[in-house]
Design an enzyme around this catalytic site. Structure first.
Site, short mmCIF file in Angstrom:
data_model
loop_
_atom_site.label_atom_id
_atom_site.label_comp_id
_atom_site.label_asym_id
_atom_site.label_seq_id
_atom_site.Cartn_x
_atom_site.Cartn_y
_atom_site.Cartn_z
N ASP A 84 0.76 -1.25 0.00
CA ASP A 84 0.00 0.00 0.00
C ASP A 84 0.80 1.31 0.00
OD1 ASP A 84 -1.71 -2.08 0.36
OD2 ASP A 84 -2.73 -1.26 2.10
N ARG B 8 1.03 2.58 10.50
CA ARG B 8 0.05 2.56 9.41
C ARG B 8 0.33 3.75 8.48
NH1 ARG B 8 -2.94 -1.46 7.90
NH2 ARG B 8 -4.41 0.05 7.10
N GLU C 173 1.91 -9.41 11.45
CA GLU C 173 1.71 -9.01 10.05
C GLU C 173 3.05 -8.59 9.43
OE1 GLU C 173 -0.91 -5.67 9.77
OE2 GLU C 173 -1.11 -5.82 7.59
C1 2M8 Z 1 -3.14 -4.43 3.53
O1 2M8 Z 1 -4.05 -3.71 2.72
C2 2M8 Z 1 -5.35 -3.25 3.16
C3 2M8 Z 1 -6.05 -2.64 1.97
O2 2M8 Z 1 -6.23 -3.59 0.97
C4 2M8 Z 1 -5.31 -2.24 4.28
O3 2M8 Z 1 -4.24 -1.73 4.61
O4 2M8 Z 1 -6.38 -1.96 4.81
C5 2M8 Z 1 -1.96 -4.82 2.64
O5 2M8 Z 1 -0.88 -5.30 3.40
C6 2M8 Z 1 -2.40 -5.89 1.64
O6 2M8 Z 1 -1.30 -6.38 0.91
C7 2M8 Z 1 -3.09 -7.06 2.33
O7 2M8 Z 1 -3.62 -7.91 1.35
C8 2M8 Z 1 -4.22 -6.57 3.27
C9 2M8 Z 1 -4.78 -7.71 4.13
O8 2M8 Z 1 -3.74 -8.44 4.73
O9 2M8 Z 1 -3.73 -5.56 4.15
#
Ligand code: 2M8
Length: 465
Positions: free
Chosen positions: A190, A224, A428
């Protein structure tokens, strides 16, 4: 995870890492699909699910197949596989932007007609690789009959073909062999510095106020993306909503259009996996010819992204007509995952990967690939995709190096990543200088790749127990 929490040492728990990994997946299991993480990500994410399916294949190939099929049940008429399938039972205030925000998908004639609703973005196409893996594991371990897994391949194959066709048509109108993304979320990385140049050019227009929910689930907002980035993320969603998720209208208006080198590299590998599936199924010759042509076109496209001075492959900003300079793990992973490299190029990449700018950086807690080089101006050690390391990215790198014959380096990465997870849990992502777990706890794809690694060969902890 809070910076104050003591690290959980799974190696000392006496139950073993594989047991703990299974438990994470079991707790996040929603029946036919898996939550990306218990609280921060209560829905089904596209590339998370594919990587989760790779780990699940070791536990239960049938359940792994179901994970992919549940996702593909929400495939759009255009072939698009949505980046999120929303969990109807998740509390409305748990994730933003949720299903209620993506109402345009319900109005789009291309979207699946009924709930569960989806987003209209995509994520990297790891799915064919996962489908082939499920088949291979089922065959090797006899966890499912060959007939059953062949039937699964038969069902998923036309859907995968439609998905790849979508990416190579709607997302490559320029026929460069490279996938265009319309939003940084489509890259899966992201807020990587990869997108700083292109995102900085986005002009935010009038839109309703919004409230971020992601910050509720972490103790430290610096883990974040910033508000500057979030505002642009939501604006880019807003402009897709105004286009009612119509492909032509998005292509005309979207202010962010970038050829994503990693998604493109993954698509090359996925096309090779799909070709193998086509062979198993004895699909028509013309399908196979198409996949060979796509693979070739993809490798040619990637070659145009090679930046000699940086020794990396870079993303290309279609609207600005320039390569986006940032030293990130994607610069190695894209060509390595695509494979088929000349020996000299492979050697150059492997040397660069081990240099003091990446794996050999003196401040690293463990020699694992940081998402961004600590020497890059965009590096931030605790902030999401701007520095921390991600087990799932290490897994993709490991997989690519194995295939390229770089087994020693691959095995070192595997052992080091397992030692990290063993010490700090299934976070994560992790601070590259202290190893501290950040973001969500008990992230499903972290558990899945650990399981898959543990199935490969014994790990010292297993040998000892
Ligand atoms: C993260 O992305 C989401 C948006 O899609 C978020 O930040 O809310 C990223 O790390 C993405 O690669 C990943 O698929 C998702 C869920 O783990 O989180």
């Amino acid at each position: 995870m809070s910076g104050e929490d003591p690290p959980r040492s799974f190696a000392d728990s006496g139950r073993g890492l594989a047991h703990e990994a299974k438990e994470v997946l079991r707790n996040n299991d929603m029946g036919g699909w898996t939550k990306a993480a218990p609280n921060l990500y209560p829905h089904q994410w596209s590339w998370d699910s594919a990587l989760i399916a790779i780990g699940l294949a070791r536990l239960d190939p049938r359940r792994a197949a179901r994970e992919l099929e549940t996702l593909f049940d929400r495939q759009w008429k255009t072939g698009k596989v949505p980046h999120i399938v929303f969990n109807e039972d998740a509390p409305a205030d748990s994730y933003f932007p949720g299903a209620d925000h993506w109402y345009c998908t319900a109005d789009s004639p291309d979207a699946p007609p009924a709930s569960p609703y989806t987003s209209c973005l995509v994520q990297p196409p790891v799915h064919a690789i996962a489908a082939r893996h499920i088949w291979e594991v089922a065959r090797e371990e006899n966890g499912g009959s060959t007939n059953e897994s062949r039937a699964f391949l038969g069902r998923i194959y036309p859907k995968l073909l439609g998905w790849h066709r979508y990416l190579l048509t709607y997302r490559d109108r320029e026929e460069m062999g490279l996938v265009t993304i319309y939003h940084p979320w489509e890259s899966g990385m992201d807020n990587s510095p990869r997108w700083d140049g292109a995102l900085g050019r986005v002009e935010v227009g009038d839109m309703p106020d919004f409230e971020r929910r992601d910050l509720q689930h972490v103790d430290d907002p610096s883990e974040r993306p910033t508000d500057f980035e979030y505002k642009r993320y939501i604006w880019l969603v807003e402009s897709m909503k105004r286009a009612v998720c119509d492909e032509d209208a998005i292509y005309e208006a979207q202010q962010f259009q970038v050829k994503d080198v990693l998604a493109s590299g993954i698509l090359v590998a996925a096309n090779e996996a799909l070709l193998e599936i086509a062979e198993i199924l004895e699909a028509p010759d013309e399908d196979r010819e198409l996949m060979r042509a796509w693979t070739h076109r993809g490798r040619e496209g990637l070659e145009r992204c090679w930046h000699e001075d940086l020794g990396l492959y870079l993303d290309y900003d279609v609207l600005a007509g320039e390569l986006l300079q940032a030293r990130t793990v994607a610069g190695f992973l894209a060509p390595l995952v695509a494979g088929g490299l000349e020996p000299a190029r492979l050697k150059a990449l492997v040397t660069r990967l081990q240099s003091a700018e990446f794996l050999g950086h003196p401040d690293l807690y463990r020699p694992l690939p940081p998402s961004t080089s600590p020497d890059d101006p965009g590096f931030m050690r605790r902030s999401y995709w701007r520095g921390p390391f991600w087990p799932v990215i290490t897994w993709l790198l490991w997989w690519s190096l194995e295939r390229a014959g770089e087994k020693e380096l691959a095995d070192r990465l595997r052992q080091t990543a397992l030692a990290q997870i063993s010490e700090h849990g299934f976070g994560e992502y992790f601070d590259p200088f202290t190893g501290e777990s950040l973001g969500a706890e008990d992230q499903s794809w972290t558990a899945a790749v650990a399981l898959e690694w543990l199935a490969e060969e014994p790990y010292p902890e297993q040998k000892a127990s």
